[in-house]
Structure formats: C-alpha cells, structure tokens
Enzyme design. Structure first.
Site, PDB file in Angstrom:
ATOM      1  N   GLU A 106       0.832  -1.205   0.000  1.00 36.31           N
ATOM      2  CA  GLU A 106       0.000   0.000   0.000  1.00 36.31           C
ATOM      3  C   GLU A 106       0.868   1.257   0.000  1.00 36.31           C
ATOM      4  O   GLU A 106       1.606   1.499   0.957  1.00 36.31           O
ATOM      5  CB  GLU A 106      -0.907   0.017   1.230  1.00 36.31           C
ATOM      6  CG  GLU A 106      -1.784   1.250   1.306  1.00 36.31           C
ATOM      7  CD  GLU A 106      -2.588   1.318   2.593  1.00 36.31           C
ATOM      8  OE1 GLU A 106      -3.572   2.077   2.623  1.00 36.31           O
ATOM      9  OE2 GLU A 106      -2.230   0.633   3.572  1.00 36.31           O
ATOM     10  N   ASP A 150      -6.048   2.557  -1.340  1.00 39.14           N
ATOM     11  CA  ASP A 150      -6.673   3.353  -0.293  1.00 39.14           C
ATOM     12  C   ASP A 150      -7.026   4.709  -0.893  1.00 39.14           C
ATOM     13  O   ASP A 150      -6.149   5.462  -1.312  1.00 39.14           O
ATOM     14  CB  ASP A 150      -5.708   3.509   0.884  1.00 39.14           C
ATOM     15  CG  ASP A 150      -6.342   4.202   2.078  1.00 39.14           C
ATOM     16  OD1 ASP A 150      -6.892   5.311   1.892  1.00 39.14           O
ATOM     17  OD2 ASP A 150      -6.265   3.675   3.195  1.00 39.14           O
ATOM     18  N   GLN A 172      -9.772   0.364   0.151  1.00 35.58           N
ATOM     19  CA  GLN A 172     -10.164   1.041   1.383  1.00 35.58           C
ATOM     20  C   GLN A 172     -10.712   2.414   1.025  1.00 35.58           C
ATOM     21  O   GLN A 172     -10.164   3.103   0.156  1.00 35.58           O
ATOM     22  CB  GLN A 172      -8.973   1.173   2.337  1.00 35.58           C
ATOM     23  CG  GLN A 172      -8.500  -0.177   2.872  1.00 35.58           C
ATOM     24  CD  GLN A 172      -7.203  -0.079   3.660  1.00 35.58           C
ATOM     25  OE1 GLN A 172      -6.311   0.684   3.322  1.00 35.58           O
ATOM     26  NE2 GLN A 172      -7.100  -0.863   4.715  1.00 35.58           N
ATOM     27  N   GLU A 211     -12.181   2.567   6.074  1.00 34.96           N
ATOM     28  CA  GLU A 211     -11.082   2.926   6.974  1.00 34.96           C
ATOM     29  C   GLU A 211     -11.076   4.450   7.085  1.00 34.96           C
ATOM     30  O   GLU A 211     -10.453   5.139   6.285  1.00 34.96           O
ATOM     31  CB  GLU A 211      -9.745   2.408   6.428  1.00 34.96           C
ATOM     32  CG  GLU A 211      -8.606   2.624   7.420  1.00 34.96           C
ATOM     33  CD  GLU A 211      -7.236   2.315   6.829  1.00 34.96           C
ATOM     34  OE1 GLU A 211      -6.598   1.370   7.304  1.00 34.96           O
ATOM     35  OE2 GLU A 211      -6.819   3.023   5.894  1.00 34.96           O
TER      36      GLU A 211
END
Length: 258
Positions: free
Chosen positions: A135, A170, A196, A232
């Site tokens: 990530e 993300d 996410q 998240e």
C-alpha cells in the site's frame, strides 16, 4: 455486489476492540479488517469474530512508538522482516484473514527497492495461498515511508509478476499522493486486490472529494471482483450515526441485483 468490511481499528471505537466485530455485524457490514490484531490472544479474536469474515490484517510493524513501520524495504533488517512476516502469515491463517498487508518501512534509495523486491518474493513463496498487499502511503501521514507512490507500486508488482501480490488501493492515500483518486483507480485497478475508502479531504465518512463511490461499486458489481471494500476512516461522531453511505450503497446494489 461488493462486500463491505469495517476497519475496527478506526471504527466503533466507542467500545473495546473485541466488542467491535459484533457492532460491525449489527450495522450491516459483511466483514471486518484489523490493522494489528496482536495485542489479544488468538482465541479471544476467534471468539470475538464468531464467524465474521476477516478481510485483512497487517503484518507486525515492529516498535511503532520508536518509528518502525514494517521492514520489507529496510536494508539490514531481513531477519526482522522474516520474523514479522511469518508471524503475520500465521495469525492470518489462524483467523482466516483473506489478505495480509506487508508494510515496507522507512527507507529510501535503490538498495531499499532491491531489498523490498527480494523480501516480497520470499514472502510470497512462504505463503503461496495467501494474498499479499502493498500500500502506498502519503508522506504527510507516514514520513519517510518507502512506498509512497502508486506508479512505484505498480512497477514493482508488474516486475515481480507474482499472482498473489497486488496493490492495496486506499482512496485517502491515492487522493493525498496524486490529487485525483479516480485517475489512480482507472490506471491501476487491474493490479488492486484490496480497496479502502474514506471521505476527502477530511478522512471522515466516505463520500465527497470528487471520487465516485457509486460508480466504483457499480463497476465492481459488473466485474469479477472477489475482494473487499473496507471502510477505513475517522468517524465524525459515533460510528453507527454516520453509516448513511453504507446503507445507500448496499440499497443501490440490491436494486441492481433485483
């Protein structure tokens, strides 16, 4: 229909950690993810999950308070990396976690990238049935973190060519790093194995910031996505009072599938 997971490290903090999976289930989430499930015995986690799917955990990062953020790209820390990874892979197996995020750590330069590649290849060979994620993290939230660009992550994933290795997309970090999270998704979605979401620019409840969550979920509905969309974010109030986004997306998906 996408499966939605609650990151119980950041959500439902109104109750103790091991009580959060139950709240996530009651709130309509399909599963949970946990950043670092290492402060409680595995048997306690198994009881707390009670069959609730675990979408993702992170490998142990080392001493967080001392600045450790994983070891995968840290020259001279191969032993620490291997110990960390094997522990993470064992916990993932025992808790049924679908994915393990392998943290790169604080490092820079060509030697760090060479170490990173070697460690990722080694890790994939040790746990061939486990999906591994890398990530990119933005430099404001994670100063000095080696993996800080989605193009960099894509190059490494492509070069290694490991079927079980992919990018953790993300939304928050994509927007902070590149400015246009939609463009990052369009460019790299074929390499993504975990998603996410959060709002932008505040990292609160998902929605806003120019990213089309409805379009993303529609795309996942019609594709072959087998992963998770994990929430998240930092709730602005009690988590259960800010889940309109979840209810709206799930209601829309049910209408499409009807």
């Amino acid at each position: 229909m996408p499966r939605f997971a609650a990151n119980v490290t950041m959500l439902f903090t109104e109750v103790p950690m091991l009580a959060r999976p139950d709240l996530a289930r009651e709130a309509g989430f399909d599963g949970v993810e946990v950043l670092f499930p290492y402060d409680h015995p595995l048997k306690d986690w198994q009881t707390a999950l009670a069959g609730m799917p675990l979408a993702l955990i992170n490998a142990p990062p080392g001493d967080w308070a001392a600045g450790d953020r994983g070891y995968a790209a840290v020259p001279g820390a191969v032993g620490d990396f291997r110990q960390s990874f094997l522990r993470g892979a064992d916990v993932a197996a025992q808790l049924g976690a679908a994915r393990l995020h392998v943290m790169a750590g604080v490092a820079k330069g060509e030697q760090a990238e060479a170490v990173y590649r070697e460690n990722l290849a080694w890790a994939a060979a040790q746990a061939p049935d486990l999906c591994l994620c890398i990530e990119p993290l933005n430099a404001d939230d994670m100063p000095g973190y080696f993996l800080n660009d989605f193009d960099q992550a894509a190059r490494i994933v492509d070069d290694l060519g490991i079927a079980t290795l992919g990018i953790q997309f993300d939304l928050w970090h994509a927007a902070r790093i590149h400015g246009d999270a939609d463009a990052v998704w369009a460019k790299h979605k074929g390499r993504v194995n975990h998603i996410q979401i959060a709002g932008f620019p505040g990292r609160n409840e998902p929605g806003g910031g120019g990213f089309d969550l409805t379009g993303l979920c529609s795309e996942l509905d019609t594709g072959e996505w087998s992963g998770w969309v994990a929430a998240e974010y930092l709730p602005q109030r009690a988590t259960v009072h800010g889940l309109m986004w979840l209810n709206a997306l799930k209601s829309r998906a049910r209408l499409i599938g009807a």
